[in-house]
Design a protein around this motif. Structure first.
Motif, PDB file in Angstrom:
ATOM      1  N   ILE A  37       8.116   7.015 -15.954  1.00 45.34           N
ATOM      2  CA  ILE A  37       8.888   6.855 -14.724  1.00 45.34           C
ATOM      3  C   ILE A  37       9.891   5.717 -14.866  1.00 45.34           C
ATOM      4  O   ILE A  37      11.068   5.851 -14.517  1.00 45.34           O
ATOM      5  CB  ILE A  37       7.947   6.591 -13.525  1.00 45.34           C
ATOM      6  N   VAL A  38       9.429   4.591 -15.400  1.00 47.35           N
ATOM      7  CA  VAL A  38      10.302   3.417 -15.548  1.00 47.35           C
ATOM      8  C   VAL A  38      11.442   3.708 -16.522  1.00 47.35           C
ATOM      9  O   VAL A  38      12.602   3.366 -16.271  1.00 47.35           O
ATOM     10  CB  VAL A  38       9.482   2.199 -15.999  1.00 47.35           C
ATOM     11  N   PHE A  96       5.970   6.499  -6.447  1.00 54.43           N
ATOM     12  CA  PHE A  96       6.258   5.287  -7.213  1.00 54.43           C
ATOM     13  C   PHE A  96       7.671   5.328  -7.782  1.00 54.43           C
ATOM     14  O   PHE A  96       8.327   4.285  -7.908  1.00 54.43           O
ATOM     15  CB  PHE A  96       5.208   5.108  -8.315  1.00 54.43           C
ATOM     16  N   ASP A  97       8.140   6.528  -8.107  1.00 53.04           N
ATOM     17  CA  ASP A  97       9.534   6.691  -8.524  1.00 53.04           C
ATOM     18  C   ASP A  97      10.458   6.295  -7.370  1.00 53.04           C
ATOM     19  O   ASP A  97      11.431   5.555  -7.545  1.00 53.04           O
ATOM     20  CB  ASP A  97       9.753   8.149  -8.929  1.00 53.04           C
ATOM     21  N   LEU A  98      10.106   6.773  -6.172  1.00 48.05           N
ATOM     22  CA  LEU A  98      10.890   6.428  -4.988  1.00 48.05           C
ATOM     23  C   LEU A  98      10.826   4.934  -4.688  1.00 48.05           C
ATOM     24  O   LEU A  98      11.810   4.326  -4.253  1.00 48.05           O
ATOM     25  CB  LEU A  98      10.386   7.232  -3.779  1.00 48.05           C
ATOM     26  N   PHE A  99       9.653   4.334  -4.926  1.00 45.65           N
ATOM     27  CA  PHE A  99       9.484   2.898  -4.693  1.00 45.65           C
ATOM     28  C   PHE A  99      10.456   2.087  -5.544  1.00 45.65           C
ATOM     29  O   PHE A  99      11.061   1.119  -5.058  1.00 45.65           O
ATOM     30  CB  PHE A  99       8.038   2.507  -4.998  1.00 45.65           C
ATOM     31  N   ASP A 110       0.839  -1.199   0.000  1.00 47.16           N
ATOM     32  CA  ASP A 110       0.000   0.000   0.000  1.00 47.16           C
ATOM     33  C   ASP A 110       0.873   1.247   0.000  1.00 47.16           C
ATOM     34  O   ASP A 110       1.932   1.283   0.627  1.00 47.16           O
ATOM     35  CB  ASP A 110      -0.877  -0.048   1.249  1.00 47.16           C
ATOM     36  N   GLU A 111       0.405   2.311  -0.684  1.00 48.79           N
ATOM     37  CA  GLU A 111       1.165   3.554  -0.734  1.00 48.79           C
ATOM     38  C   GLU A 111       0.775   4.543   0.359  1.00 48.79           C
ATOM     39  O   GLU A 111       1.309   5.658   0.415  1.00 48.79           O
ATOM     40  CB  GLU A 111       1.033   4.215  -2.115  1.00 48.79           C
ATOM     41  N   ARG A 116       6.292   7.810   5.904  1.00 42.23           N
ATOM     42  CA  ARG A 116       6.680   7.190   4.641  1.00 42.23           C
ATOM     43  C   ARG A 116       5.579   6.254   4.155  1.00 42.23           C
ATOM     44  O   ARG A 116       4.917   5.596   4.969  1.00 42.23           O
ATOM     45  CB  ARG A 116       7.981   6.402   4.810  1.00 42.23           C
ATOM     46  N   PRO A 117       5.384   6.154   2.843  1.00 43.56           N
ATOM     47  CA  PRO A 117       4.437   5.162   2.320  1.00 43.56           C
ATOM     48  C   PRO A 117       4.866   3.749   2.697  1.00 43.56           C
ATOM     49  O   PRO A 117       6.064   3.425   2.701  1.00 43.56           O
ATOM     50  CB  PRO A 117       4.494   5.367   0.801  1.00 43.56           C
ATOM     51  N   LYS A 118       3.901   2.904   3.004  1.00 39.04           N
ATOM     52  CA  LYS A 118       4.198   1.547   3.469  1.00 39.04           C
ATOM     53  C   LYS A 118       5.098   0.791   2.494  1.00 39.04           C
ATOM     54  O   LYS A 118       6.032   0.101   2.901  1.00 39.04           O
ATOM     55  CB  LYS A 118       2.895   0.766   3.665  1.00 39.04           C
TER      56      LYS A 118
END
Length: 450
Positions: free
Chosen positions: A230-231, A205-208, A161-162, A171-173
């Motif tokens: 992003i990818v 999502f970039d950070l993920f 989950d974000e 921070r996002p999970k």
């Protein structure tokens, strides 16, 4: 190992508490409100708090670990006492990582499809009696709990989950799991109370991607343009594998994978893309495409994800967890495409913070256009609880860009209207992450067919 949960009654929290209890840990917890099914499930394992509320005297120096739930506030007396004693405090995603850091971690992220992709992977692994741990956001058939942690399993499948990890960890999970294999199913703005702009949200999502372990694998949906960008621009040292909708055909309301002609119990482009993501993950776990197809043919779907309430030759009634604009549109398109000759009555309940925000409401424009009849329901109590200004019918019709859309804020009037419709050769789709002010959907399905 002694573990105390502050805010034990949350969905993931009480499941993790049960999982640790079954692992042999000494588990205690507290909360100021405990609803079903958490109450009965905690009681079954002897870890239901004897009294509701917070009590700093529960926090003692012999506690090894505190796990802090999102429901707790930063001034929670038990949290303050734990901080004063210098106890180790984890959010539940942090502790999931602690339990899985020596395992191969598969983390499923994205704005939509996370639960279904995770559920598909678990179904396939379970089909072949593989040993695995997991964290998933829905109760699944054949799985007693939504969390499993063991000493033995070599792999853990985690729905990522974000949303934020805890009141003291913003921070996002999904940033905390450090995936070896990661999935991003797509990006559609959500959680505007935490990420006030789309740029803020998409950056998570970039950070993920950067949290994936070096030489790990990223599996991503090529159909999402923003995700593709992003990818493509990511410099993370990971293998990148894109996926899209697999070849398939629909005959007599059943979807078949091609070229094997594998009959599926799920349908819709979004579910077919979810299936492809799950297949690619399973390939990383040494499950062949042939093995995957054999197992996935018996997958009935995750709870509340296009779940069939009733079905016959003339009318199907579905409930679905869809609540964000992208989920709403994908779910409606799935049902309409599967049953092209049937009228579709689609109803969405808006009750999340984002959906009740007048500015965000505009994101729903066109999301119900494929429904033959579109209905929006908002329980007036939702506005009161969130201290927000109620919408009018005109507000909703303009935001959805649909002047024919019906709007209700009274559950009894909504039910009366739904029962007034002729459902001969028609399907009803009820979508919400809430409960329609206590609606009994199976009872409604029975009544509308009389």
């Amino acid at each position: 190992m002694r573990v105390h949960f502050i805010a034990i009654a949350g969905s993931a929290m009480h499941n993790l508490a049960i999982a640790l209890h079954k692992k042999g840990y000494q588990v205690t917890g507290s909360d100021d409100v405990i609803f079903e099914p958490a109450k009965s499930r905690l009681d079954k394992y002897g870890i239901l708090p004897a009294e509701l509320g917070w009590d700093e005297n529960r926090i003692t120096e012999d506690i090894d670990v505190i796990i802090l739930g999102m429901h707790a506030r930063i001034d929670n007396p038990e949290l303050l006492k734990a901080q004063e004693l210098g106890l180790k405090i984890y959010s539940y995603p942090e502790y999931i990582y602690e339990q899985s850091k020596d395992k191969l971690r598969v983390v499923i992220g994205g704005s939509h499809g996370k639960t279904t992709i995770t559920s598909m992977i678990l179904h396939v692994l379970n089909f072949y009696n593989r040993e695995f741990d997991y964290l998933v956001g829905a109760q699944l058939a054949g799985f007693e709990t939504m969390v499993k942690v063991t000493h033995e399993a070599p792999v853990m499948i985690i729905e990522g989950d974000e949303y934020l990890a805890s009141p003291i960890d913003r921070r996002p999970k999904f940033h905390l799991y450090k995936a070896n294999v990661a999935v991003i199913s797509g990006i559609a703005w959500d959680h505007i109370n935490v990420f006030p702009t789309y740029a803020d949200y998409i950056n998570q999502f970039d950070l993920f991607i950067n949290t994936i372990e070096p030489d790990g694998t990223l599996i991503y949906c090529k159909a999402d343009q923003d995700l593709n960008e992003i990818v493509e621009h990511s410099t993370a040292a990971v293998q990148k594998i894109g996926y899209a909708i697999p070849e398939h055909e629909i005959k007599n309301g059943i979807t078949y994978l091609l070229p094997e002609h594998t009959a599926l119990m799920v349908f819709g482009d979004h579910n077919l893309m979810n299936l492809n993501a799950a297949k690619l993950v399973c390939a990383q776990l040494n499950i062949t495409d042939t093995e995957f197809n054999e197992a996935i043919s018996s997958f009935k779907g995750a709870a509340k994800r296009l779940e069939v309430i009733s079905a016959d030759d003339l009318t199907n009634v579905y409930k679905d967890f869809a609540h964000s604009p992208s989920k709403l549109k994908a779910t409606i398109e799935a049902v309409k495409s599967q049953f092209t000759d049937r009228k579709l009555v689609a109803c969405i309940e808006l009750h999340t913070f984002s959906s009740l925000n007048k500015d965000f409401l505009q994101e729903y424009a066109g999301s119900m256009d494929m429904a033959d009849e579109a209905i929006v329901f908002i329980d007036l109590k939702s506005f009161e609880q969130k201290r927000m200004e109620p919408f009018t019918e005109d507000d909703v019709q303009k935001a959805f860009s649909n002047p024919d859309l019906k709007f209700f804020n009274d559950a009894s009037k909504l039910k009366a209207y739904l029962l007034s419709i002729n459902y001969k050769n028609a399907n009803l789709l009820m979508m919400s992450s809430g409960n329609y002010a206590g609606f009994d959907l199976p009872e409604l399905a029975t009544e509308l067919k009389r």
